[in-house]
Design a protein around this motif. Structure first.
Motif, PDB file in Angstrom:
ATOM      1  N   LEU A 107      -6.259   9.506 -10.285  1.00  0.00           N
ATOM      2  CA  LEU A 107      -5.276   9.674  -9.207  1.00  0.00           C
ATOM      3  C   LEU A 107      -5.937  10.226  -7.953  1.00  0.00           C
ATOM      4  CD1 LEU A 107      -2.112  11.371 -10.760  1.00  0.00           C
ATOM      5  CD2 LEU A 107      -2.434   9.016 -10.074  1.00  0.00           C
ATOM      6  N   VAL A 137       4.098   5.527  -5.533  1.00  0.00           N
ATOM      7  CA  VAL A 137       3.986   5.531  -6.992  1.00  0.00           C
ATOM      8  C   VAL A 137       2.996   6.597  -7.432  1.00  0.00           C
ATOM      9  CG1 VAL A 137       3.158   4.219  -8.971  1.00  0.00           C
ATOM     10  CG2 VAL A 137       4.659   3.143  -7.311  1.00  0.00           C
ATOM     11  N   ILE A 138       1.864   6.629  -6.740  1.00  0.00           N
ATOM     12  CA  ILE A 138       0.804   7.543  -7.150  1.00  0.00           C
ATOM     13  C   ILE A 138       1.237   8.989  -6.955  1.00  0.00           C
ATOM     14  CG2 ILE A 138      -0.542   7.913  -5.043  1.00  0.00           C
ATOM     15  CD1 ILE A 138      -2.059   6.651  -8.156  1.00  0.00           C
ATOM     16  N   ILE A 139       1.932   9.247  -5.845  1.00  0.00           N
ATOM     17  CA  ILE A 139       2.373  10.622  -5.604  1.00  0.00           C
ATOM     18  C   ILE A 139       3.384  11.020  -6.679  1.00  0.00           C
ATOM     19  CG2 ILE A 139       3.627  12.131  -4.023  1.00  0.00           C
ATOM     20  CD1 ILE A 139       2.218  10.737  -1.736  1.00  0.00           C
ATOM     21  N   LEU A 158       3.897   1.482  -0.969  1.00  0.00           N
ATOM     22  CA  LEU A 158       4.571   1.558  -2.265  1.00  0.00           C
ATOM     23  C   LEU A 158       3.642   2.187  -3.300  1.00  0.00           C
ATOM     24  CD1 LEU A 158       7.305   0.555  -3.480  1.00  0.00           C
ATOM     25  CD2 LEU A 158       5.990  -1.308  -4.448  1.00  0.00           C
ATOM     26  N   SER A 159       2.397   1.714  -3.279  1.00  0.00           N
ATOM     27  CA  SER A 159       1.429   2.245  -4.237  1.00  0.00           C
ATOM     28  C   SER A 159       1.244   3.737  -4.027  1.00  0.00           C
ATOM     29  CB  SER A 159       0.085   1.563  -4.075  1.00  0.00           C
ATOM     30  OG  SER A 159       0.272   0.224  -3.800  1.00  0.00           O
ATOM     31  N   VAL A 160       1.180   4.137  -2.757  1.00  0.00           N
ATOM     32  CA  VAL A 160       0.979   5.557  -2.471  1.00  0.00           C
ATOM     33  C   VAL A 160       2.143   6.360  -3.030  1.00  0.00           C
ATOM     34  CG1 VAL A 160       0.866   7.272  -0.646  1.00  0.00           C
ATOM     35  CG2 VAL A 160      -0.444   5.171  -0.461  1.00  0.00           C
ATOM     36  N   PHE A 176      -5.005   0.692 -11.304  1.00  0.00           N
ATOM     37  CA  PHE A 176      -4.714   2.040 -11.809  1.00  0.00           C
ATOM     38  C   PHE A 176      -5.500   2.380 -13.065  1.00  0.00           C
ATOM     39  CE2 PHE A 176      -0.857   1.780  -9.216  1.00  0.00           C
ATOM     40  CZ  PHE A 176      -0.966   2.994  -8.595  1.00  0.00           C
ATOM     41  N   TYR A 192      -9.761  -3.291  -4.517  1.00  0.00           N
ATOM     42  CA  TYR A 192      -8.716  -3.550  -3.520  1.00  0.00           C
ATOM     43  C   TYR A 192      -9.233  -4.505  -2.451  1.00  0.00           C
ATOM     44  CZ  TYR A 192      -5.001  -2.986  -0.173  1.00  0.00           C
ATOM     45  OH  TYR A 192      -3.967  -3.237   0.674  1.00  0.00           O
ATOM     46  N   PHE A 224      -7.099  10.440 -16.233  1.00  0.00           N
ATOM     47  CA  PHE A 224      -5.870  10.260 -15.465  1.00  0.00           C
ATOM     48  C   PHE A 224      -5.891  10.988 -14.115  1.00  0.00           C
ATOM     49  CE2 PHE A 224      -1.356  11.299 -14.628  1.00  0.00           C
ATOM     50  CZ  PHE A 224      -0.913  10.005 -14.441  1.00  0.00           C
ATOM     51  N   LEU A 233      -0.169  -4.926 -10.247  1.00  0.00           N
ATOM     52  CA  LEU A 233      -0.067  -3.473 -10.059  1.00  0.00           C
ATOM     53  C   LEU A 233       0.548  -2.820 -11.296  1.00  0.00           C
ATOM     54  CD1 LEU A 233      -0.248  -1.138  -7.823  1.00  0.00           C
ATOM     55  CD2 LEU A 233       2.200  -1.488  -7.603  1.00  0.00           C
ATOM     56  N   PHE A 256      -8.057   7.626  -6.284  1.00  0.00           N
ATOM     57  CA  PHE A 256      -7.232   6.663  -5.565  1.00  0.00           C
ATOM     58  C   PHE A 256      -6.773   7.269  -4.245  1.00  0.00           C
ATOM     59  CE2 PHE A 256      -2.899   5.252  -4.550  1.00  0.00           C
ATOM     60  CZ  PHE A 256      -3.195   3.964  -4.174  1.00  0.00           C
ATOM     61  N   LEU A 268       0.837  -1.188   0.000  1.00  0.00           N
ATOM     62  CA  LEU A 268       0.000   0.000   0.000  1.00  0.00           C
ATOM     63  C   LEU A 268       0.877   1.245   0.000  1.00  0.00           C
ATOM     64  CD1 LEU A 268      -2.854   1.044   0.082  1.00  0.00           C
ATOM     65  CD2 LEU A 268      -2.681   1.133   2.553  1.00  0.00           C
ATOM     66  N   LEU A 311       3.568   9.841  -9.704  1.00  0.00           N
ATOM     67  CA  LEU A 311       2.815  10.057 -10.944  1.00  0.00           C
ATOM     68  C   LEU A 311       2.118  11.405 -10.921  1.00  0.00           C
ATOM     69  CD1 LEU A 311       1.133   6.596 -11.592  1.00  0.00           C
ATOM     70  CD2 LEU A 311       2.850   7.718 -12.989  1.00  0.00           C
ATOM     71  N   ALA A 312       1.523  11.698  -9.759  1.00  0.00           N
ATOM     72  CA  ALA A 312       0.765  12.934  -9.648  1.00  0.00           C
ATOM     73  C   ALA A 312       1.675  14.121  -9.876  1.00  0.00           C
ATOM     74  CB  ALA A 312       0.132  13.032  -8.270  1.00  0.00           C
ATOM     75  N   PHE A 334      -2.136  16.394  -1.247  1.00  0.00           N
ATOM     76  CA  PHE A 334      -1.219  15.298  -0.948  1.00  0.00           C
ATOM     77  C   PHE A 334      -0.555  15.480   0.418  1.00  0.00           C
ATOM     78  CE2 PHE A 334      -1.481  14.610  -5.587  1.00  0.00           C
ATOM     79  CZ  PHE A 334      -1.908  13.304  -5.534  1.00  0.00           C
TER      80      PHE A 334
END
Lengths: 436, 352
Positions: free
Chosen positions: B276, A12-14, A8-10, B78, B70, B272, B147, B279, A6, A16-17, B329
């Motif tokens: 994000l 990745v997403i940040i 890690l995913s966060v 994604f 999930y 996109f 993933l 998510f 989780l 990407l963002a 964020f």
């Protein structure tokens, strides 16, 4: 295990963002580009030099050799896809009509137009410039459309020895003596002029003294809002709120509410189609902005923008080149445009692109040397010839390049959108309202 | 929370707490300065919140798809933002046709229902196909494999849409019945926003009924609890997962219609960023938890709308709204420091 995935995913997403939202490679230090430049040139030089020597070319940047019957290749780097495609497509039409007017050939060689889409983003400008720079047969480039593309694209083309003439870059920064790259010229106005006309209109004609500005972080919008603010303050006006949005934002109501709290009489947002459309459509929905005047600029001077904004665009103002001040030849251009494509020009910079093409053609004619069977064009000589352009009679007026590459004869007007269902400047909508 | 105390803390925990505390102090200080400056009226604050809730409602609908997938597979899909994009295009083409025929103007409610049906079926279909083709063969693969595959599916769908529909922006037809605003107490609300609230509420209720009251809902919960045990009890696991994807797609399709009605623009890249954000909303609320996804979506929308003015305006940061993603964020990081599994999330470490 799950927690780790989780997290890690966060991450990745940040990541990407931020790649998505970051205001893109900053116009980063020209100094940096300057230091990397020689390396790139050195690498390219050995490959080019022998060929150039063989042909007896003495030009410091090398020559383009065009064999008999081969085309003279002129490239464009303009935005032809995505939300701002009207801006670049409009210029492409100007180029095509200019080539038609030459009879499709120059000095006995056919003229070939090749092009790359620049996407109105720094990344797009970089990609297009890199691709064009790798083709040694290209003589000159017409582009770019958006100023931020030129900030990263122009140095790449310049290092490759190419000359470029932009029909629609307007950011003052690009022809700033300290930042301009060699070989860069433009037939579009400098926004110091456009900002001053807009401020003059708002302060003296509308009689408003409190304005708010919105930019989107792009070189064009930052430069133009600053030019407007400086001119407006010099006249005695007040900028009550300076805001910014991101390219790709859709919900403008919060930022508009912040602006409403400052109580401006008008909002100036010289940004691009999609975001300007959202601001226009949503401004009337925000309490306190029901009667606030709206004004955008040449970056959203198109039917696409009016479509995106919808009914809300009615009565708003757009600054743009003054078509009514163009010479008589412009009417002839419009007739050819109507015949070739049907309908009115899509955006503001078709005539500037037409002039850029002819300016390049004139410079090529001036420097090209018949060398045996080949036509030889010196790259540095071409640059010098473009820079020496004086009193060139174009559609947009009298074109004369100053030492920093500003070649335009800037005439700016302010237009009012009077009909959201049709687009034909000064015929149906928008209609020129200033200067009177 | 207190069970934490039994564990021994290490250095990282202290650093995280320090970062968290610093951010929290900065946020509180910024809010205090802004509020005491009196720059905004109460109506304006209420407006910020309403705008945020309308945006958050769309995030919430998309976030449900993330959280359901999930919950059942333990994977982050994604490509979900792309299901949303396809749904919006589905609604767009139907809306175009309805607008041209004049039906949109004469029968707005029925038109919107037709748009919803089209968007939902397109999204659900794309979701089920993606699951069948890309994810099912990886059911037993290590966790990172699906993933990364999902990121690939996302790009595949995005550029497929670009190929089909072009790279330009299309204007979503205007629904005349949803134009204009209505005064609600001290504030005026857009009719389109009210429609978003209503539709979101109804859909959430339906989804909750399906998951908690029906046989298929029970199957979904069983598979989420333990796939193998559910299979032994006679639940068709593959079919249940497929239906979960379809439900997520349906919600994304509905979000697409809402997006089209509120923002009136459609483009291939539009999935996109909302993907994000959704998510993020799902993680914020506690991924795997349906109510958490909704709560996370609404909170995220409100933070994006209120945050820049509330936290940054007071301390004199210029153009605060450009930093709204940064704020969103930052708040996500802050919440994950103090509640690693999200606001309503279960303690994931227990399940590890």
């Amino acid at each position: 295990m799950r927690t780790r995935t989780l997290l890690l995913s966060v991450l990745v997403i940040i990541a990407l963002a931020f790649t998505a939202c970051a205001p893109a490679p900053q116009p980063a230090a020209p100094a940096e580009q300057a230091t990397t430049a020689p390396a790139a040139e050195d690498a390219a030089a050995p490959a080019e030099a022998p060929a150039a020597d063989a042909a007896g070319c003495t030009d410091p940047l090398g020559c383009i050799e065009i064999a008999a019957g081969d085309p003279i290749k002129i490239a464009y780097a303009l935005v032809t896809a995505g939300p701002n495609s009207a801006l670049g497509e409009d210029s492409v039409r100007g180029i095509e009509i200019a080539v038609d007017d030459m009879g499709g050939e120059l000095l006995g060689h056919p003229v070939e137009i090749v092009g790359e889409d620049t996407g109105c983003s720094p990344e797009g400008g970089q990609a297009a410039a890199t691709k064009l720079a790798s083709d040694p047969s290209i003589v000159a480039v017409i582009g770019t459309s958006c100023s931020s593309e030129a900030r990263v694209g122009a140095p790449i083309l310049s290092e490759a020895g190419l000359s470029l003439v932009s029909p629609s870059n307007t950011a003052p920064d690009l022809t700033d003596a300290a930042k301009r790259v060699p070989g860069y010229f433009r037939t579009a106005h400098n926004d110091l002029v456009q900002g001053a006309v807009a401020a003059d209109f708002v302060y003296n004609d509308l009689g408003l003294t409190k304005a708010a500005t919105v930019h989107d972080g792009s070189l064009y919008a930052v430069g133009l809002t600053a030019a407007f603010a400086d001119a407006f303050k010099a006249l005695g006006g007040e900028i009550v709120s300076e805001q910014a949005v991101n390219v790709g934002d859709t919900d403008m109501r919060p930022v508009l509410t912040t602006i409403a709290a400052a109580g401006p009489e008008m909002i100036y947002y010289p940004i691009f189609t999609a975001e300007a459309g959202f601001i226009t459509a949503q401004a009337k929905e925000v309490q306190g902005l029901e009667n606030t005047k709206l004004m955008a600029a040449d970056g959203s001077f198109s039917q696409d923008f009016v479509n995106a904004a919808g009914e809300a665009a009615l009565g708003m103002y757009l600054s743009s080149p003054d078509f009514s001040a163009f010479g008589d030849a412009y009417q002839g251009f419009l007739t050819k445009h109507e015949e070739k494509y049907g309908g009115a020009p899509l955006s503001a910079f078709h005539a500037h692109a037409y002039d850029a093409t002819n300016m390049i053609a004139a410079a090529i004619t001036a420097v090209a040397v018949q060398d045996g069977d080949n036509l030889s064009i010196g790259r540095q000589a071409l640059r010098d010839a473009l820079g020496a352009t004086t009193d060139f009679q174009g559609l947009t007026g009298n074109i004369t390049c100053d030492p920093n590459g500003d070649c335009a004869d800037p005439k700016i007007a302010v237009y009012e959108v009077t009909d959201v269902n049709s687009w034909n400047p000064n015929v149906t909508s928008p209609i020129k309202v200033f200067p009177k | 929370m207190f069970s934490n105390l039994r564990r021994k803390y290490d250095f990282t925990d202290y650093i995280l707490w320090f970062i968290g505390a610093t951010l929290l102090v900065a946020i509180l200080y910024g809010s205090y300065v802004t509020l005491s400056s009196g720059k905004y009226t109460t109506e304006q604050w209420l407006n910020f919140i309403v705008f945020g809730l309308a945006q958050g409602g769309i995030y919430a609908l998309i976030a449900l798809g993330y959280t359901m997938v999930y919950g059942i597979l333990g994977m982050i899909n994604f490509a979900h933002g792309e299901f949303f994009m396809f749904g919006t295009f589905g609604a767009f083409f139907v809306a175009e046709a309805l607008a041209i025929s004049g039906f949109l103007e004469s029968n707005p409610l029925l038109s919107i229902i037709i748009m919803l049906a089209a968007a939902m079926s397109v999204s659900a279909m794309v979701a089920m196909l993606s699951e069948r083709i890309a994810y099912r063969p990886l059911r037993r693969a290590p966790r990172l494999v699906p993933l990364i595959t999902a990121i690939g599916v996302s790009y595949f769908l995005q550029y497929t849409a670009r190929g089909f529909f072009g790279s330009g922006v299309e204007a979503f037809p205007n629904v005349p019945a949803l134009a204009g605003s209505i005064a609600v107490g001290p504030i005026t609300m857009q009719r389109s926003q009210i429609a978003v609230f209503a539709a979101t509420g109804i859909l959430l209720l339906l989804l909750w009924l399906i998951v908690s009251k029906t046989k298929i809902g029970r199957a979904i919960r069983a598979v989420a609890e333990d796939k193998d045990a559910a299979a032994l009890m006679g639940v068709d696991v593959d079919r249940t997962i497929s239906i979960t994807f379809a439900l997520g797609g349906i919600m994304a399709g509905a979000a697409g219609v809402m997006y089209g009605l509120v923002f009136r623009q459609v483009a291939f890249y539009m999935g996109f960023v909302p993907g994000l954000k959704a998510f993020t909303a799902a993680v914020l609320g506690g991924i795997g938890n349906l109510a958490g996804a909704v709560l996370g979506g609404l909170i995220l929308g409100v933070i994006e709308s209120v945050g820049p003015s509330l936290f940054l305006d007071g301390i004199g940061i210029p153009s605060p709204h450009q930093l709204k993603d940064g704020i969103a964020f930052t708040v996500l990081v802050l919440i994950l420091i103090f509640r690693p599994s999200g606001i309503l999330g279960e303690r994931l470490s227990k399940r590890a």
